[in-house]
Design a protein around this motif. Structure first.
Motif, PDB file in Angstrom:
ATOM      1  N   ASP A  78       0.844  -1.194   0.000  1.00 28.82           N
ATOM      2  CA  ASP A  78       0.000   0.000   0.000  1.00 28.82           C
ATOM      3  C   ASP A  78       0.876   1.239   0.000  1.00 28.82           C
ATOM      4  N   LEU A  79       0.979   1.852  -1.167  1.00 29.84           N
ATOM      5  CA  LEU A  79       1.820   3.024  -1.324  1.00 29.84           C
ATOM      6  C   LEU A  79       0.937   4.244  -1.588  1.00 29.84           C
ATOM      7  N   PRO A  80       1.360   5.426  -1.141  1.00 22.65           N
ATOM      8  CA  PRO A  80       0.504   6.612  -1.254  1.00 22.65           C
ATOM      9  C   PRO A  80       0.387   7.164  -2.676  1.00 22.65           C
ATOM     10  N   GLY A  81       1.378   6.914  -3.530  1.00 28.37           N
ATOM     11  CA  GLY A  81       1.350   7.486  -4.868  1.00 28.37           C
ATOM     12  C   GLY A  81       0.367   6.773  -5.786  1.00 28.37           C
ATOM     13  N   ARG A  82       0.100   7.423  -6.914  1.00 30.14           N
ATOM     14  CA  ARG A  82      -0.798   6.809  -7.901  1.00 30.14           C
ATOM     15  C   ARG A  82      -0.101   5.635  -8.583  1.00 30.14           C
ATOM     16  N   SER A  83      -0.878   4.633  -8.946  1.00 22.77           N
ATOM     17  CA  SER A  83      -0.332   3.445  -9.593  1.00 22.77           C
ATOM     18  C   SER A  83      -0.281   3.639 -11.097  1.00 22.77           C
ATOM     19  N   LEU A  84       0.565   2.835 -11.756  1.00 21.76           N
ATOM     20  CA  LEU A  84       0.810   3.005 -13.183  1.00 21.76           C
ATOM     21  C   LEU A  84       1.127   1.667 -13.828  1.00 21.76           C
ATOM     22  N   ILE A  85       0.560   1.438 -14.996  1.00 23.41           N
ATOM     23  CA  ILE A  85       0.954   0.327 -15.855  1.00 23.41           C
ATOM     24  C   ILE A  85       1.798   0.881 -16.992  1.00 23.41           C
ATOM     25  N   LEU A  86       3.001   0.335 -17.153  1.00 26.90           N
ATOM     26  CA  LEU A  86       3.830   0.588 -18.327  1.00 26.90           C
ATOM     27  C   LEU A  86       3.783  -0.684 -19.155  1.00 26.90           C
ATOM     28  N   GLN A  87       3.246  -0.594 -20.367  1.00 27.74           N
ATOM     29  CA  GLN A  87       3.021  -1.809 -21.155  1.00 27.74           C
ATOM     30  C   GLN A  87       3.672  -1.715 -22.515  1.00 27.74           C
ATOM     31  N   GLY A  88       4.278  -2.799 -22.941  1.00 25.89           N
ATOM     32  CA  GLY A  88       4.838  -2.880 -24.285  1.00 25.89           C
ATOM     33  C   GLY A  88       4.641  -4.272 -24.837  1.00 25.89           C
ATOM     34  N   HIS A  89       4.436  -4.379 -26.139  1.00 29.11           N
ATOM     35  CA  HIS A  89       4.276  -5.702 -26.737  1.00 29.11           C
ATOM     36  C   HIS A  89       5.606  -6.155 -27.331  1.00 29.11           C
ATOM     37  N   ILE A  90       5.873  -7.441 -27.192  1.00 28.06           N
ATOM     38  CA  ILE A  90       7.122  -8.004 -27.714  1.00 28.06           C
ATOM     39  C   ILE A  90       6.872  -8.912 -28.914  1.00 28.06           C
ATOM     40  N   ASP A  91       5.610  -9.126 -29.279  1.00 26.65           N
ATOM     41  CA  ASP A  91       5.342  -9.865 -30.506  1.00 26.65           C
ATOM     42  C   ASP A  91       5.637  -8.963 -31.704  1.00 26.65           C
ATOM     43  N   VAL A  92       6.127  -9.573 -32.762  1.00 27.35           N
ATOM     44  CA  VAL A  92       6.458  -8.830 -33.979  1.00 27.35           C
ATOM     45  C   VAL A  92       5.793  -9.500 -35.171  1.00 27.35           C
ATOM     46  N   VAL A  93       5.608  -8.734 -36.238  1.00 30.80           N
ATOM     47  CA  VAL A  93       5.020  -9.303 -37.449  1.00 30.80           C
ATOM     48  C   VAL A  93       6.087 -10.128 -38.175  1.00 30.80           C
ATOM     49  N   PRO A  94       5.670 -11.122 -38.959  1.00 21.88           N
ATOM     50  CA  PRO A  94       6.651 -11.938 -39.691  1.00 21.88           C
ATOM     51  C   PRO A  94       7.499 -11.091 -40.635  1.00 21.88           C
ATOM     52  N   PRO A  95       8.749 -11.504 -40.870  1.00 18.61           N
ATOM     53  CA  PRO A  95       9.636 -10.728 -41.745  1.00 18.61           C
ATOM     54  C   PRO A  95       9.211 -10.708 -43.205  1.00 18.61           C
ATOM     55  N   GLY A  96       8.428 -11.719 -43.634  1.00 17.57           N
ATOM     56  CA  GLY A  96       8.079 -11.785 -45.046  1.00 17.57           C
ATOM     57  C   GLY A  96       9.234 -12.354 -45.868  1.00 17.57           C
ATOM     58  N   ALA A  97       9.303 -11.947 -47.130  1.00 18.79           N
ATOM     59  CA  ALA A  97      10.321 -12.475 -48.042  1.00 18.79           C
ATOM     60  C   ALA A  97      11.711 -12.051 -47.579  1.00 18.79           C
ATOM     61  N   HIS A  98      12.538 -12.997 -47.236  1.00 21.76           N
ATOM     62  CA  HIS A  98      13.879 -12.679 -46.722  1.00 21.76           C
ATOM     63  C   HIS A  98      14.756 -12.043 -47.793  1.00 21.76           C
ATOM     64  N   GLU A  99      14.413 -12.281 -49.071  1.00 25.40           N
ATOM     65  CA  GLU A  99      15.207 -11.681 -50.139  1.00 25.40           C
ATOM     66  C   GLU A  99      15.143 -10.157 -50.129  1.00 25.40           C
ATOM     67  N   LEU A 100      14.122  -9.595 -49.480  1.00 22.32           N
ATOM     68  CA  LEU A 100      13.958  -8.138 -49.452  1.00 22.32           C
ATOM     69  C   LEU A 100      14.761  -7.475 -48.336  1.00 22.32           C
ATOM     70  N   TRP A 101      15.355  -8.276 -47.473  1.00 20.11           N
ATOM     71  CA  TRP A 101      16.136  -7.735 -46.361  1.00 20.11           C
ATOM     72  C   TRP A 101      17.606  -7.631 -46.761  1.00 20.11           C
ATOM     73  N   ASP A 102      18.201  -6.504 -46.439  1.00 22.23           N
ATOM     74  CA  ASP A 102      19.641  -6.351 -46.683  1.00 22.23           C
ATOM     75  C   ASP A 102      20.457  -7.196 -45.713  1.00 22.23           C
ATOM     76  N   ARG A 103      19.891  -7.429 -44.526  1.00 20.91           N
ATOM     77  CA  ARG A 103      20.553  -8.230 -43.496  1.00 20.91           C
ATOM     78  C   ARG A 103      19.501  -9.103 -42.833  1.00 20.91           C
ATOM     79  N   PRO A 104      19.889 -10.130 -42.129  1.00 19.57           N
ATOM     80  CA  PRO A 104      18.908 -10.972 -41.448  1.00 19.57           C
ATOM     81  C   PRO A 104      18.018 -10.132 -40.523  1.00 19.57           C
ATOM     82  N   PRO A 105      16.716 -10.365 -40.527  1.00 19.50           N
ATOM     83  CA  PRO A 105      15.788  -9.494 -39.787  1.00 19.50           C
ATOM     84  C   PRO A 105      15.983  -9.476 -38.284  1.00 19.50           C
TER      85      PRO A 105
END
Length: 428
Positions: free
Chosen positions: A94-121
């Motif tokens: 029980d703390l006197p200050g206001r509570s906070l959620i810091l949220q971030g997503h770690i899922d990523v979209v697929p790289p797609g065609a690897h030939e389009l990448w200059d380097r490994p994704p």
């Protein structure tokens, strides 16, 4: 401590710790955390959070009853027993200050065609002040910003005077069910901040999204008897064309929308996947298409879905077939939403932004969706989506601006300090 004094101290500490932050982000980007493969990334983060003395709750979406709850999107082709979510409690009790959620997503979209990448994704590369790699900008940099903002405060001898929950979730790119699982597990707070890369602007309004699959049947036979109308794959393009016409109609309605009228054609339709047929010498008997359509705030989801189905039925009738394609809702069923101005959380963020940049906080209407709606629209928690600069998310050129990461980490540190309050490490 005055805001200006704290900012100067934060700037020094963040600069001193910058190389470590860049290396930490590079490690995070190196994880191939596409859908279904988020576990190793979350395991590494759990170790990192544990090193900081934070309390940990690691669970899967399958561990939480979310089906049918507000904000739930249907799940197709996903094993939620492997969909790990992570919640770290920075301060407990029980703390006197206001509570906070810091949220971030770690899922990523697929790289797609690897030939389009200059380097490994998933091999991060630094060039011209940017870190390149899949997920670097969307949004692993945001996770690095919120973690190292707390680290900076700790190095100054402070911890938040209110409970802070650091959440790393999955499913943001396709359903939002990861964020929903944290809420249904009981994690709530007085405010939420999600540091998506938004060029240091705040989302004021965002579009929702409806994902669906259509299974189209043709009239199979030998190619000797080829008829264009019998070909399920070619017929699929007729349905796509009519859905594009529906999109044009909705964009006509958007011209009078209070939050999106200033944007040309904000509503987007995407044919994202297509597959069909079994044998080159046969007229294809089936074709499946997977599509996405934006949802304007104020357009109820059930009405948007019905408009899609009506259009599909009209196309079937136009094509002269009695087989209306079977439909399945396969992912995002997300409402559009407006984050109304005037919250105290927004005022605190505005002051923090001004202290770092010397300019007023700008807001904008985003033609995509974020997890922020889950907290604000469905659970009535003040929610902010704000983060640093980067470019070309979801593309082989994805990169994030490392100087901006440094600035945004300062903003988050100031926001945490004012929103939650600070206390000296070890103080009671």
């Amino acid at each position: 401590m005055e805001l200006i004094d704290l900012d100067a101290k934060l700037e020094d500490v963040i600069e001193t710790n910058f190389d470590a932050q860049v290396a930490w982000l590079a490690k995070l980007v190196s994880f191939d955390s596409v859908r279904g493969n988020e576990g190793p990334c979350q395991e590494w983060l759990a170790t990192e959070f544990s090193k900081r003395g934070w309390g940990l709750d690691s669970f899967t979406i399958a561990d939480v009853d979310i089906e049918g709850k507000r904000g739930f999107s249907p799940v197709i082709d996903a094993d939620y027993s492997k969909a790990v979510q992570l919640v770290a409690t920075v301060e407990a009790g029980d703390l006197p200050g206001r509570s906070l959620i810091l949220q971030g997503h770690i899922d990523v979209v697929p790289p797609g065609a690897h030939e389009l990448w200059d380097r490994p994704p998933f091999v991060p590369h630094i060039e011209d002040g940017f870190m390149w790699g899949r997920g670097a900008n969307d949004m692993k940099v945001g996770v690095a910003e919120m973690v190292f903002a707390l680290d900076a405060l700790k190095k100054l001898g402070y911890v938040p005077d209110g409970k802070v929950l650091v959440q790393t979730v999955s499913e943001e790119e396709c359903t939002g069910n990861g964020a929903l699982a944290t809420l249904e597990r009981g994690y709530r707070a007085d405010a939420v901040l999600i540091p998506e890369s938004l060029n240091n602007r705040l989302i004021r309004a965002e579009l929702g999204s409806v994902w669906f699959r259509l299974r189209i049947l043709g009239k199979p036979g030998h190619v000797l008897n080829f008829n264009r109308a019998s070909n399920a794959i070619l017929a699929a393009y007729e349905y796509v064309e009519d859905l594009e016409k529906l999109t044009k109609e909705v964009n006509g309605e958007a011209k009078n929308h209070p939050w999106f009228s200033h944007i040309d054609n904000p509503v987007k339709f995407s044919l994202g996947k297509i597959r069909g047929g079994d044998w080159l010498g046969s007229v294809p008997s089936w074709c499946e298409i997977e599509c996405r359509l934006s949802v304007l705030p104020g357009h109820p989801l059930h009405e948007v879905r019905q408009r899609i189905l009506n259009r599909v039925e009209e196309t079937a009738k136009r094509l002269g077939t009695d087989r209306v394609p079977e439909h399945t809702w396969i992912g995002f069923q997300a409402d559009g939403h407006v984050f109304e101005p005037g919250s105290e959380a927004e005022a605190v963020l505005a002051r923090s932004h001004r202290a770092v940049f010397g300019s007023e906080l700008e807001s904008f209407s985003m033609t995509a969706t974020s997890d922020t709606r889950q907290y604000n629209l469905y659970y009535d928690i003040p929610a902010l989506c704000y983060g640093g600069r980067g470019e070309d998310s979801h593309s082989p050129k994805e990169r994030t601006d490392l100087a901006s990461m440094k600035e945004t980490t300062r903003v988050l540190g100031l926001f945490i300090a004012e929103w939650c309050g600070l206390k000296k490490v070890g103080a009671r």
